[in-house]
Write an enzyme that holds these catalytic residues in place. Structure first.
Site, mmCIF file in Angstrom:
data_model
loop_
_atom_site.group_PDB
_atom_site.id
_atom_site.type_symbol
_atom_site.label_atom_id
_atom_site.label_comp_id
_atom_site.label_asym_id
_atom_site.label_seq_id
_atom_site.Cartn_x
_atom_site.Cartn_y
_atom_site.Cartn_z
ATOM 1 N N ILE A 190 0.812 -1.155 -0.162
ATOM 2 C CA ILE A 190 0.118 0.209 0.308
ATOM 3 C C ILE A 190 1.062 1.520 0.147
ATOM 4 O O ILE A 190 0.699 2.361 -0.046
ATOM 5 C CB ILE A 190 -0.553 -0.098 1.509
ATOM 6 C CG1 ILE A 190 -0.154 -0.214 1.729
ATOM 7 C CG2 ILE A 190 -2.415 -0.370 0.741
ATOM 8 C CD1 ILE A 190 -1.078 0.694 3.973
ATOM 9 N N HIS A 235 7.710 -10.879 5.766
ATOM 10 C CA HIS A 235 7.345 -10.849 3.941
ATOM 11 C C HIS A 235 7.940 -10.117 3.482
ATOM 12 O O HIS A 235 9.508 -10.464 3.721
ATOM 13 C CB HIS A 235 5.877 -10.021 3.705
ATOM 14 C CG HIS A 235 6.954 -8.811 5.003
ATOM 15 N ND1 HIS A 235 6.625 -8.642 6.358
ATOM 16 C CD2 HIS A 235 6.563 -7.506 4.094
ATOM 17 C CE1 HIS A 235 6.862 -7.440 6.923
ATOM 18 N NE2 HIS A 235 6.706 -6.644 5.716
ATOM 19 N N ASN A 265 12.710 -6.997 5.536
ATOM 20 C CA ASN A 265 13.260 -6.771 6.689
ATOM 21 C C ASN A 265 13.582 -7.685 8.325
ATOM 22 O O ASN A 265 11.837 -7.857 8.274
ATOM 23 C CB ASN A 265 12.757 -4.972 6.355
ATOM 24 C CG ASN A 265 12.604 -3.961 5.624
ATOM 25 O OD1 ASN A 265 14.226 -4.320 4.825
ATOM 26 N ND2 ASN A 265 11.940 -3.246 5.362
#
Lengths: 108, 108
Positions: free
Chosen positions: B32, B99, B86
């Site tokens: 997003i 992710h 990350n």
């Protein structure tokens, strides 16, 4: 091994590198152009050009490389870190032997 | 599934996302807050906090996530791309459900 690959030369010992880890499948050494205070590469001993050249036969190896990252990052004193694979020239790949960048600890 | 995890909510369908891929183990959807013209996330259905929380039982899943990246990147029109994980707040992790960011194609 391919004779014109810098990582294969490091693996063969004909180019030096600051090695921080080695086992039967992979080695890890410090990046010569660090983007962060700690910046090393996890490199498979198998010469594979990049992530696009990987198939199901490389799944375990790729998983192993990622699992190694937190272990080695902790040994290098990192609390948090990034793992990055650049794929293809357009993706920023410079050496065409697959590798995972692991870096953190602030600007070098 | 954990009730306070935004990715588990996307998986459950209670928060919308622009899904580009789904199978039994993972989904992929557009970020997003894209950092590039194409920027999607590959997210396992299993809730795992991050790479530091992964062990040998996650090796196949991690490998599968990386193998999916070039396939989905090509479908999204990318020639080259980056894959980034990350880990930890100090590593830039914002959602504590592991992710892989996949992005490329120039600045968004």
């Amino acid at each position: 091994m391919t004779t014109d690959c810098i990582f294969c030369k490091i693996l063969a010992g004909t180019i030096p590198a600051k090695k921080i880890y080695e086992d039967d499948d992979v080695i890890a050494f410090n990046d010569i152009k660090p983007m962060a205070k700690v910046h090393f590469l996890i490199v498979p001993k198998l010469h594979v050009e990049g992530l696009k050249a990987c198939d199901i036969s490389h799944q375990n190896l790729l998983g192993k490389m990622l699992l190694l990252a937190p272990k080695l990052a902790a040994e290098q004193g990192l609390v948090g870190f990034k793992t990055l694979i650049n794929t293809g020239r357009e993706g920023g790949q410079e050496v065409f032997h697959i590798h995972v960048h692991v870096f953190g600890g602030g600007v070098a």
